[in-house]
Motif scaffolding. Structure first.
Motif, PDB file in Angstrom:
ATOM      1  N   UNK A 108       1.256  -1.268   0.399  1.00  0.00           N
ATOM      2  CA  UNK A 108      -0.014  -0.163  -0.274  1.00  0.00           C
ATOM      3  C   UNK A 108       1.241   1.357  -0.389  1.00  0.00           C
ATOM      4  N   UNK A 109       1.869   1.107   0.451  1.00  0.00           N
ATOM      5  CA  UNK A 109       3.149   2.537   0.383  1.00  0.00           C
ATOM      6  C   UNK A 109       3.753   2.447  -0.878  1.00  0.00           C
ATOM      7  N   UNK A 110       3.189   1.414  -1.729  1.00  0.00           N
ATOM      8  CA  UNK A 110       3.883   1.685  -2.664  1.00  0.00           C
ATOM      9  C   UNK A 110       3.289   2.174  -4.269  1.00  0.00           C
ATOM     10  N   UNK A 111       3.681   3.274  -4.976  1.00  0.00           N
ATOM     11  CA  UNK A 111       2.619   3.483  -6.225  1.00  0.00           C
ATOM     12  C   UNK A 111       2.478   2.836  -7.492  1.00  0.00           C
ATOM     13  N   UNK A 112       2.044   3.273  -8.543  1.00  0.00           N
ATOM     14  CA  UNK A 112       1.551   1.802  -9.310  1.00  0.00           C
ATOM     15  C   UNK A 112       3.768   1.226  -9.878  1.00  0.00           C
ATOM     16  N   UNK A 113       4.281   2.710 -10.181  1.00  0.00           N
ATOM     17  CA  UNK A 113       5.070   3.100 -10.947  1.00  0.00           C
ATOM     18  C   UNK A 113       6.427   1.801  -9.702  1.00  0.00           C
ATOM     19  N   UNK A 114       6.700   1.612  -8.722  1.00  0.00           N
ATOM     20  CA  UNK A 114       7.502   1.436  -7.862  1.00  0.00           C
ATOM     21  C   UNK A 114       6.984   0.056  -7.530  1.00  0.00           C
ATOM     22  N   UNK A 115       5.760  -0.432  -7.633  1.00  0.00           N
ATOM     23  CA  UNK A 115       5.866  -1.726  -7.687  1.00  0.00           C
ATOM     24  C   UNK A 115       5.911  -2.547  -8.943  1.00  0.00           C
ATOM     25  N   UNK A 116       6.054  -1.564 -10.445  1.00  0.00           N
ATOM     26  CA  UNK A 116       6.135  -2.106 -11.237  1.00  0.00           C
ATOM     27  C   UNK A 116       7.437  -2.882 -11.634  1.00  0.00           C
ATOM     28  N   UNK A 117       7.943  -2.031 -10.692  1.00  0.00           N
ATOM     29  CA  UNK A 117       9.635  -2.049 -10.905  1.00  0.00           C
ATOM     30  C   UNK A 117      10.033  -2.774  -9.981  1.00  0.00           C
ATOM     31  N   UNK A 118       9.590  -2.372  -8.711  1.00  0.00           N
ATOM     32  CA  UNK A 118       9.808  -4.263  -8.467  1.00  0.00           C
ATOM     33  C   UNK A 118       9.665  -5.554  -8.524  1.00  0.00           C
ATOM     34  N   UNK A 119       8.589  -5.530  -9.630  1.00  0.00           N
ATOM     35  CA  UNK A 119       7.891  -6.738 -10.057  1.00  0.00           C
ATOM     36  C   UNK A 119       8.491  -7.376 -11.652  1.00  0.00           C
ATOM     37  N   UNK A 120       8.700  -6.299 -12.326  1.00  0.00           N
ATOM     38  CA  UNK A 120       9.612  -7.114 -12.928  1.00  0.00           C
ATOM     39  C   UNK A 120      10.978  -7.582 -12.247  1.00  0.00           C
ATOM     40  N   UNK A 121      11.334  -6.820 -12.033  1.00  0.00           N
ATOM     41  CA  UNK A 121      12.978  -6.858 -11.128  1.00  0.00           C
ATOM     42  C   UNK A 121      12.966  -8.435 -10.699  1.00  0.00           C
ATOM     43  N   UNK A 122      11.472  -8.562  -9.653  1.00  0.00           N
ATOM     44  CA  UNK A 122      11.421 -10.553  -9.401  1.00  0.00           C
ATOM     45  C   UNK A 122      11.558 -11.111 -10.828  1.00  0.00           C
ATOM     46  N   UNK A 123      10.889 -10.611 -11.506  1.00  0.00           N
ATOM     47  CA  UNK A 123      10.981 -11.842 -12.801  1.00  0.00           C
ATOM     48  C   UNK A 123      12.175 -11.848 -13.519  1.00  0.00           C
ATOM     49  N   UNK A 124      12.849 -10.630 -13.356  1.00  0.00           N
ATOM     50  CA  UNK A 124      14.209 -11.025 -14.063  1.00  0.00           C
ATOM     51  C   UNK A 124      14.996 -12.341 -13.400  1.00  0.00           C
ATOM     52  N   UNK A 125      14.643 -11.522 -11.551  1.00  0.00           N
ATOM     53  CA  UNK A 125      15.999 -13.033 -11.017  1.00  0.00           C
ATOM     54  C   UNK A 125      15.254 -14.122 -10.885  1.00  0.00           C
ATOM     55  N   UNK A 126      13.969 -14.489 -11.021  1.00  0.00           N
ATOM     56  CA  UNK A 126      13.331 -15.513 -11.564  1.00  0.00           C
ATOM     57  C   UNK A 126      14.033 -16.009 -13.019  1.00  0.00           C
ATOM     58  N   UNK A 127      14.383 -15.865 -13.499  1.00  0.00           N
ATOM     59  CA  UNK A 127      14.908 -15.822 -15.931  1.00  0.00           C
ATOM     60  C   UNK A 127      16.223 -16.123 -14.947  1.00  0.00           C
ATOM     61  N   UNK A 128      16.433 -15.318 -14.344  1.00  0.00           N
ATOM     62  CA  UNK A 128      18.057 -15.312 -13.438  1.00  0.00           C
ATOM     63  C   UNK A 128      18.258 -16.836 -13.049  1.00  0.00           C
ATOM     64  N   UNK A 129      17.454 -16.756 -12.030  1.00  0.00           N
ATOM     65  CA  UNK A 129      17.231 -18.632 -11.617  1.00  0.00           C
ATOM     66  C   UNK A 129      17.397 -19.928 -13.051  1.00  0.00           C
ATOM     67  N   UNK A 130      16.252 -19.606 -13.687  1.00  0.00           N
ATOM     68  CA  UNK A 130      15.783 -20.924 -14.593  1.00  0.00           C
ATOM     69  C   UNK A 130      17.336 -21.161 -15.223  1.00  0.00           C
ATOM     70  N   UNK A 131      17.358 -19.681 -15.750  1.00  0.00           N
ATOM     71  CA  UNK A 131      19.042 -19.263 -17.110  1.00  0.00           C
ATOM     72  C   UNK A 131      20.204 -20.431 -15.647  1.00  0.00           C
ATOM     73  N   UNK A 132      20.469 -20.286 -15.143  1.00  0.00           N
ATOM     74  CA  UNK A 132      21.393 -21.318 -13.889  1.00  0.00           C
ATOM     75  C   UNK A 132      20.846 -21.889 -13.879  1.00  0.00           C
ATOM     76  N   UNK A 133      20.162 -22.494 -13.725  1.00  0.00           N
ATOM     77  CA  UNK A 133      19.594 -24.123 -13.959  1.00  0.00           C
ATOM     78  C   UNK A 133      19.957 -24.348 -14.971  1.00  0.00           C
ATOM     79  N   UNK A 134      20.096 -23.977 -16.239  1.00  0.00           N
ATOM     80  CA  UNK A 134      20.122 -24.469 -17.740  1.00  0.00           C
ATOM     81  C   UNK A 134      21.712 -24.663 -17.718  1.00  0.00           C
ATOM     82  N   UNK A 135      22.331 -23.776 -16.770  1.00  0.00           N
ATOM     83  CA  UNK A 135      23.885 -23.961 -17.039  1.00  0.00           C
ATOM     84  C   UNK A 135      24.579 -24.732 -16.050  1.00  0.00           C
ATOM     85  N   UNK A 136      23.824 -24.994 -14.653  1.00  0.00           N
ATOM     86  CA  UNK A 136      24.065 -26.097 -13.955  1.00  0.00           C
ATOM     87  C   UNK A 136      24.098 -27.253 -15.375  1.00  0.00           C
TER      88      UNK A 136
END
Lengths: 206, 206
Positions: A162-190
């Motif tokens: 509730x403290x965040x506006x749309x832009x900040x929240x969108x930024x955080x969500x985008x970053x989380x998705x990017x981190x998820x993809x990084x993890x699955x990319x690492x899984x491939x490498x492993x």
DNA sequence: CAGCCGTTATATCGGATCGATACGTCGGGA
DNA sequence: TCCCGACGTATCGATCCGATATAACGGCTG
């Protein structure tokens, strides 16, 4: 950190500062911009430590700043150009034996601690110089770190919704998705590491 | 740059340094770790510039819970230096009118030049304080920058295909994919801006 | 309740890094 | 010709980071 990158590039070939910078930005990415203000001091540090040495840019010209014979110097430079575009005041650096040692130290050192993103990217770019087990350890430590980061990011989204506006929240969500993809990319490498290790064992037993 | 982030956080509520750091890392992400070694000097700069001021922490009127005369001496020392602190030495900072001005300046300033990633993320996190046209400009400039970066990355993969080993190539490709996703994410944001703008016009004409 | 440890909290130091800038050469186009 | 942009080395001030010092506090355990 920058020293590691410089040594890793110079292991392949001798380069001068300007070209080295271009090679660095295209190897470790333009995200981590390396400026001359850090590159040249780093080169000076490495040279002082005996890890690199400046070799003559062909045609043993001495860097004489004589103003009296300037015309002769210029003429000499012009006479020499042609083979490798303009062999003027360039300082070409090459790696030494001590440099190879230092590279190995830096590549291995503190790879057992929560390293930052740039450190990981750098180490991965030079992963071919690591033994297979250290390579695997690097990848799995990175994976664990990203998983933790993802959990923190999600919890911070949840806790401060509730403290965040749309832009900040969108930024955080985008970053989380990017981190998820990084993890699955690492899984491939492993997985690829395991596959390589297995095929290696197969070869050994035959 | 850090000043902008601090002011943006303090616009919402008054905070002391430690809490401010936590808020910063969860707002602008853990990628750009802010250390105390940069936070406290930045706060000092802002205070010197009159953009923030330390306000009294709400104390429970229990200023000296320490034992013996040592505590009294420490308390007296602090009182002599005239520091504005609570019972546990907290310094709570609040933004001033000059701080709001400075925030607006920093948010707008140099948003018309090739800014770095952190600069964009920071500005986007505070995009609600920008007028709609500046917001759209920010997004589109960022998009153009990422498109250029993607082109450069792809060309560098193509040009140095044989010079790179698997790890480095894999890294570059992963980065290119991440950039592609960033671009399409920006496209969504831009579309959302247009939609908001249109609905706003609709409302105005009715 | 004494001792210990993790969290909260401010602050500083040295070194690394960045962005801007200066200085200089070179080739090519207006 | 003359200026512009690319190449190339180098340094300066400001900033930023990581480590460290200091210290009060809460909780937990023996």
């Amino acid at each position: 950190m920058l020293e590691l990158a410089i040594l890793g590039i110079l292991k392949d070939q001798e380069l001068h500062g300007y070209e080295l910078k271009k090679r660095l930005t295209e190897t470790i990415g333009p995200l981590t911009s390396v400026s001359f203000g850090s590159l040249y001091p780093a080169l000076a540090r490495l040279e002082a430590a005996g890890a690199v040495k400046a070799v003559e840019a062909h045609t043993g010209t001495k860097p004489i700043p004589m103003t009296g014979s300037l015309g002769a110097e210029v003429a000499a430079f012009r006479a020499r150009r042609g083979a490798v575009r303009g062999s003027r005041g360039k300082k070409v650096y090459g790696i030494t034996g001590r440099g190879h040692e230092l590279f190995a130290e830096l590549l291995t050192a503190s790879s057992h601690s929560p390293e930052d993103d740039r450190g990981f990217n750098l180490r991965l770019a030079f992963a071919r110089y690591l033994p297979p087990d250290a390579r695997l350890g690097l990848l799995e430590r990175r994976r664990a770190q990203l998983v933790e980061r993802l959990a923190k990011g999600r919890s911070s989204i949840r806790s401060s919704r509730d403290r965040l506006d749309n832009y900040a929240r969108c930024l955080l969500e985008h970053r989380s998705e990017a981190t998820e993809r990084d993890i699955s990319w690492l899984d491939q490498l492993i997985a690829a590491e395991f596959a390589a290790s297995n095929s290696q064992k197969q070869k050994e037993t035959t």
